[in-house]
Design an enzyme around this catalytic site. Sequence first.
Site, PDB file in Angstrom:
ATOM      1  N   GLY A 145       0.775  -1.222  -0.061  1.00 51.35           N
ATOM      2  CA  GLY A 145       0.017   0.130   0.077  1.00 51.35           C
ATOM      3  C   GLY A 145       0.895   1.204   0.077  1.00 51.35           C
ATOM      4  O   GLY A 145       0.488   2.195   0.266  1.00 51.35           O
ATOM      5  N   GLY A 146       2.114   1.175  -0.415  1.00 45.89           N
ATOM      6  CA  GLY A 146       2.974   2.065  -0.427  1.00 45.89           C
ATOM      7  C   GLY A 146       2.735   3.349  -1.222  1.00 45.89           C
ATOM      8  O   GLY A 146       3.278   4.384  -1.122  1.00 45.89           O
ATOM      9  N   ASP A 170      -0.931  -6.940  -6.383  1.00 47.22           N
ATOM     10  CA  ASP A 170      -1.851  -7.386  -5.372  1.00 47.22           C
ATOM     11  C   ASP A 170      -1.477  -8.125  -4.312  1.00 47.22           C
ATOM     12  O   ASP A 170      -0.546  -9.252  -4.842  1.00 47.22           O
ATOM     13  CB  ASP A 170      -3.144  -7.959  -6.041  1.00 47.22           C
ATOM     14  N   VAL A 171      -1.586  -7.768  -2.906  1.00 48.24           N
ATOM     15  CA  VAL A 171      -0.984  -8.509  -1.859  1.00 48.24           C
ATOM     16  C   VAL A 171      -1.591 -10.084  -1.800  1.00 48.24           C
ATOM     17  O   VAL A 171      -0.952 -10.863  -1.108  1.00 48.24           O
ATOM     18  CB  VAL A 171      -1.199  -7.621  -0.610  1.00 48.24           C
ATOM     19  N   ALA A 223      -4.719  -2.106   2.473  1.00 47.62           N
ATOM     20  CA  ALA A 223      -6.085  -2.480   3.142  1.00 47.62           C
ATOM     21  C   ALA A 223      -7.287  -1.884   2.467  1.00 47.62           C
ATOM     22  O   ALA A 223      -6.986  -0.765   2.041  1.00 47.62           O
ATOM     23  CB  ALA A 223      -6.067  -2.285   4.873  1.00 47.62           C
ATOM     24  N   SER A 255      -5.666  -0.855  13.695  1.00 48.60           N
ATOM     25  CA  SER A 255      -6.866   0.386  13.930  1.00 48.60           C
ATOM     26  C   SER A 255      -7.606   0.350  15.268  1.00 48.60           C
ATOM     27  O   SER A 255      -7.745  -0.609  15.888  1.00 48.60           O
ATOM     28  CB  SER A 255      -8.042   0.235  12.865  1.00 48.60           C
ATOM     29  N   TYR A 285     -15.385  -3.920   8.683  1.00 47.04           N
ATOM     30  CA  TYR A 285     -14.056  -3.458   8.742  1.00 47.04           C
ATOM     31  C   TYR A 285     -13.562  -3.779   9.972  1.00 47.04           C
ATOM     32  O   TYR A 285     -12.294  -4.148   9.945  1.00 47.04           O
ATOM     33  CB  TYR A 285     -14.114  -1.894   8.296  1.00 47.04           C
ATOM     34  N   LYS A 306     -10.009  -5.934  10.920  1.00 45.95           N
ATOM     35  CA  LYS A 306      -8.485  -5.565  11.347  1.00 45.95           C
ATOM     36  C   LYS A 306      -8.278  -6.312  12.522  1.00 45.95           C
ATOM     37  O   LYS A 306      -6.950  -6.407  12.638  1.00 45.95           O
ATOM     38  CB  LYS A 306      -8.954  -3.827  11.703  1.00 45.95           C
ATOM     39  N   ARG A 349     -13.307  11.840  19.141  1.00 41.14           N
ATOM     40  CA  ARG A 349     -12.442  11.105  18.226  1.00 41.14           C
ATOM     41  C   ARG A 349     -11.095  11.812  18.451  1.00 41.14           C
ATOM     42  O   ARG A 349     -10.870  12.608  19.070  1.00 41.14           O
ATOM     43  CB  ARG A 349     -12.804  11.005  16.618  1.00 41.14           C
TER      44      ARG A 349
END
Length: 333
Positions: free
Chosen positions: A7-8, A39-40, A61, A103, A163, A167, A231
Amino acid sequence: MRVLVTGGAGFIGSHVVEALAARGHEAVVFDVRTDTGSDVRDRHAVLRALSGVDAVCHQAAMVGLGNGFADAAEYVSRNDLGTAVLLSAMAEAGVRQLVLAGSMVVYGEGRYVCARHGEVRPGPRAVADLAAGRFEPRCPACGRDLSPGLVTEDAPADPRNVYATTKLAQEHLAAAWARATDGSAVSLRYHNVYGPGMPRDTPYAGVASFFRSALARGQAPRVFEDGCQRRDFVHVRDVAAANVAALEAGSAGGALTAYNTGSGEPHTVGGMARALASAYGGPEPIVTGEYRLGDVRHITADSSRLRSELGWKPEVGFEEGMREFARAGLRGD
């Protein structure tokens, strides 16, 4: 150190690549956005990319709350299958250091204290309460108002949407990999990351991106619920620095260590929208009373472990960060 950054080419990943370079490390970008379209979930491509690599920083992700349950299979495929393929390839290639983009959503609701019953964990909010504008969780024992507090890393996990579930599964996979290979695994549990290069408003973008995109269109940011949900908004450069700190420090082999990664300064969503609108010079936010199932009311965490053990601290203050974000471009502009 030669670091593979999955995802760099993405929002956080690109900042990690820059931070690694600034510290004299070599970053190898692995991302579906690049010309090679890596693709990972492609084991052969991952194995090729791992050649000569010392560590992996796993940022790839599918993020955000998404569209109810309709995209659950896609979340699981990208986040969990992708992580499993990556870890399997790392085991084969002999790469034994991992930093994972975790996360804070794994906690579900944050920490709450009841004046009568002490620390309690309220269940998911009822649709009837949300529809009636009753947004604050109540004590599950007596129904009293609760006081929100900071969550520590040893709090039980309680993911409230697809999601969040993926994670948490990523962390379990990383922990199993670490035990099986005596590898070093760190999960940085990000809070609400914002900053230059955020993707424009999509079903998966963060709330800061939605507000910034609205302002760019000359529209008022639309704030859900009553805007009082709490948050921790942490700048992307601080998150990138946390990744580099974790890579450079390493950790004991055979287990996963989790670190909350936030600014340490809780703000309300409404307050963030007002600060951003003011910095941008746009219209005042509108509080709509709308809600999304799966959203939690308050989630802010104690990031002192990351500060004390890795020597990291956030450098970008909230007001400064909002001023910069108001001027910065978004990905897709």
